[in-house]
Scaffold this active site. Structure first.
Site: not given
Ligand SMILES: O=C(CO)COP(=O)(O)O
Length: 134
Positions: A12, A59, A64, A84, A91, A94, A100
């Site tokens: 994140h 992500g 993801d 984080d 999301h 996701d 999971r």
């Molecule tokens: O959001 C993410 C994982 O949930 C990471 O995505 P990015 O690497 O595109 O920022």
């Protein structure tokens, strides 16, 4: 010969600097691995460390889920997912689905730097046998 570990790297936004530092420490090993990442994380790994990375969507746009689909097909040996815990993510479903899927399929999933060191050093020193019966 032991096959190159197939590792997914995801971070994140507020954990991306940690991911770059971590991947930098293991760069020599990671160059021998097959790497997949979510879009923005992968872009930084490529531009800042020169790693070869198969970048999926970002992500929030489904990256993801793409990585989750790969591990369901037994195409990922371990996931390094620096989440984080202090910032809500749009999301979240996701993210939960990916973690999971790791649990369902017994794929190692490190969600913090301390665990990531354990997983990466194990893979580097002993190969991709993390999800085999012992
Ligand atoms: O959001 C993410 C994982 O949930 C990471 O995505 P990015 O690497 O595109 O920022």
């Amino acid at each position: 010969m032991i096959a190159a570990p197939r590792i997914a790297l995801i971070a994140h936004d507020r954990k991306k600097d940690d991911m770059i530092a971590l991947a930098g420490e293991y760069a020599a090993f990671l160059r021998r691995c097959t790497l997949t990442a979510t879009g923005t994380t992968g872009g930084r790994l490529i531009s800042e460390l020169g790693l070869a990375v198969d970048c999926k969507h970002s992500g929030p746009l489904g990256g993801d889920l793409q990585i989750g689909a790969l591990l369901v097909e037994d195409r990922i040996d371990a996931v390094i997912f620096l989440r984080d815990p202090m910032t809500p993510q749009p999301h979240e479903p996701d993210i939960n689905a990916l973690v999971r899927a790791c649990d369902v399929h017994n794929v190692a999933c490190a969600t913090n730097v301390a665990t990531a060191h354990l997983v990466l050093s194990q893979l580097r020193d002993n190969g991709p046998a993390l999800n085999e019966e012992v």
